[in-house]
Design a protein around this motif. Structure first.
Motif: not given
Length: 398
Positions: A85, A151-152, A154-156
């Motif tokens: 992050y 990307n999802r 990584i986000e979650n």
């Protein structure tokens, strides 16, 4: 149920390993050399950790070691999320090193606890069952993740890591913890007695053969050779097997991205389907760990699949099929070497097996990036062929 829980936990940790590499490529623009150094650092930490872990595991301490690994798991989770992050690549490397400690303090206690909890004549069956469960769940998880954008993912990522930690607590209670860990001692005594009696038994068998038979002495020789497979020879062959695997699989995601043009989620799909197909192959063929025919087939399959993969293929379906064959072959060959090592070591110092394996991975990781960058991917075929030749040395002793 016990083996299912252990299989799921190991599968999740294996999936995380691939995610680490793919996230490094996506967020930190890892190239071949970066990937090699990234995995090299992991291996160094793993080898150091396994040395200490092996001391306690050989004393029959299993659950406490896995409990400690959960603390490192939590620390790993904090560091990887912070690095992802904030874009801190140094922290990302650090989190991968902590992950190496988690792996060492999970795999070794699990596999060694099997040697103490189950009778020695069931070791092979139980290890194979755990391997099957790990492969099938790993395939399911990878295929599931392949339908999600990177990307999802990584986000979650925090959700995936929380699941791993939660299952880690369950694993502490699922891992076998015998009150009196004596099975390996009993097995060692049995093997010692067996080796002492081998010359007598061999002489007894040969004495019933007519003197004019030309193969009388070869019978005696074969009986002796099967009982004295050298542990160093097993570890040497393991070294060549693992180093060639690492040279192939460390840069493989980047090879697929650059030469074939697949996406990162496609790579998850390829690996996931390959794991599922590997599981199907193993169920269908049911290879025996020490069966010469199964081993010979695996040796040839691995060599030819690697050659075709690196020279002719640019189709994602063919790539999946070839990686499946390599996964299957590696599983068969690794099972063979592990069972031979257990026979020669009586189930003790299994950490040495992991250390040699990871030292080979260290050599392969640190050199893979430079080899690919400066000589090309076809150079990888040479160590694969060398490992194929070295493996044939023990075929006649099985």
């Amino acid at each position: 149920m016990r083996l299912t829980i252990l299989g799921i936990y190991l599968a999740l940790l294996n999936v995380l390993d691939l995610l680490y590499n793919l996230i490094g490529i996506k967020l930190f623009n890892f190239n071949y050399i970066n990937l090699g150094l990234f995995n090299t650092l992991w291996t160094i930490v793993y080898v150091i950790s396994i040395r200490f872990t092996n001391i306690f595991v050989d004393r029959g301490v299993f659950r406490k070691i896995v409990s400690v690994s959960i603390l490192f798991n939590i620390l790993m989770t904090i560091s990887i999320l912070q690095s992802v992050y904030t874009g801190n690549v140094v922290l990302y490397y650090l989190s991968y090193c902590i992950y190496a400690i988690v792996i060492s303090q999970t795999r070794l206690p699990i596999y060694t606890s099997i040697l103490e909890y189950y009778d020695s004549d069931k070791w092979s069956i139980v290890n194979k069952t755990l391997l099957y469960k790990t492969i099938i769940f790993e395939g399911i998880f990878l295929v599931t993740y392949s339908h999600i954008d990177i990307n999802r993912i990584i986000e979650n990522l925090y959700m995936f890591l929380i699941i791993i930690i939660s299952l880690g607590f369950i694993t502490v209670y699922a891992i076998p913890q015998p009150i009196f860990p004596i099975e390996r001692i009993v097995y060692k005594i049995e093997k010692s007695i067996s080796r002492m009696l081998t010359p007598t038994r061999s002489s007894f068998i040969v004495s019933f053969q007519p003197m004019y038979l030309p193969d009388k002495f070869s019978i005696y020789s074969d009986l002796l050779s099967k009982s004295f497979i050298n542990k160093k020879e097993v570890l040497t062959i393991l070294f060549f097997l693992k180093i060639s695997n690492e040279l192939l699989f460390t840069p493989l995601p980047l090879i697929l991205l650059s030469k074939i043009g697949v996406s990162l989620t496609n790579i998850l799909q390829v690996y996931g389907l390959a794991k599922l197909m590997t599981f199907t192959l193993m169920i269908a063929l049911n290879p025996k760990p020490l069966n010469p025919i199964s081993i010979t087939l695996a040796i040839l399959m691995r060599a030819f699949s690697a050659i075709i993969l690196l020279t002719f293929v640019n189709n994602i379906y063919m790539i999946t099929a070839l990686i499946t064959l390599i996964f299957y072959s590696n599983a068969v060959l690794d099972a063979c070497l592990y069972n031979l090592y257990l026979e020669t070591s009586s189930g003790y110092r299994t950490g040495d097996y992991s250390i040699i394996s990871e030292l080979a991975c260290l050599t392969g990781s640190i050199s893979s990036g430079f080899i690919i960058t400066y000589t090309g991917s076809l150079t990888i075929l040479l160590p694969i062929l060398i490992s194929t030749i070295t493996f044939t040395r023990i075929l006649k002793k099985i």
